[in-house]
Design a protein around this motif. Structure first.
Motif, PDB file in Angstrom:
ATOM      1  N   LEU A 180       0.825  -1.214   0.000  1.00  0.00           N
ATOM      2  CA  LEU A 180       0.000   0.000   0.000  1.00  0.00           C
ATOM      3  C   LEU A 180       0.858   1.263   0.000  1.00  0.00           C
ATOM      4  O   LEU A 180       0.538   2.244  -0.674  1.00  0.00           O
ATOM      5  N   VAL A 181       1.954   1.234   0.722  1.00  0.00           N
ATOM      6  CA  VAL A 181       2.873   2.384   0.738  1.00  0.00           C
ATOM      7  C   VAL A 181       3.507   2.574  -0.636  1.00  0.00           C
ATOM      8  O   VAL A 181       3.593   3.695  -1.150  1.00  0.00           O
ATOM      9  N   TYR A 238       2.299   1.608  -3.512  1.00  0.00           N
ATOM     10  CA  TYR A 238       1.242   2.076  -4.406  1.00  0.00           C
ATOM     11  C   TYR A 238       1.007   3.573  -4.240  1.00  0.00           C
ATOM     12  O   TYR A 238       0.887   4.303  -5.221  1.00  0.00           O
ATOM     13  N   GLY A 239       0.974   4.036  -3.020  1.00  0.00           N
ATOM     14  CA  GLY A 239       0.758   5.462  -2.774  1.00  0.00           C
ATOM     15  C   GLY A 239       1.918   6.323  -3.247  1.00  0.00           C
ATOM     16  O   GLY A 239       1.712   7.381  -3.853  1.00  0.00           O
ATOM     17  N   THR A 299       1.805   8.997  -6.414  1.00  0.00           N
ATOM     18  CA  THR A 299       2.153  10.391  -6.159  1.00  0.00           C
ATOM     19  C   THR A 299       3.284  10.851  -7.076  1.00  0.00           C
ATOM     20  O   THR A 299       3.247  11.961  -7.605  1.00  0.00           O
ATOM     21  N   ALA A 306       1.850   1.548  -9.837  1.00  0.00           N
ATOM     22  CA  ALA A 306       0.486   1.988  -9.551  1.00  0.00           C
ATOM     23  C   ALA A 306      -0.491   1.530 -10.631  1.00  0.00           C
ATOM     24  O   ALA A 306      -1.686   1.427 -10.388  1.00  0.00           O
TER      25      ALA A 306
END
Length: 55
Positions: free
Chosen positions: A23-24, A26-27, A31, A52
């Motif tokens: 999840l990190v 992906y974020g 960004t 992503a």
């Protein structure tokens, strides 16, 4: 204001740590693709957005 943290509801196992790391990643990649526009540097934009894009 109270923050909602999903990790507090998960167990403290290996699978939970892997899910948190994904999840990190992906974020961060989502960004970075927004910070580096495709018309400025297409290669960096593409490399940053590849993780992503894999959903």
């Amino acid at each position: 204001m109270e923050q909602f943290v999903l990790h507090q509801f998960w167990s403290d196992g290996k699978l939970s740590r892997i899910a948190t790391a994904l999840l990190v990643i992906y974020g961060l990649t989502g960004t970075s693709a927004r910070i580096i526009p495709a018309d400025m540097n297409f290669l960096l934009h593409t490399l940053g957005s590849l993780p992503a894009m894999v959903e």
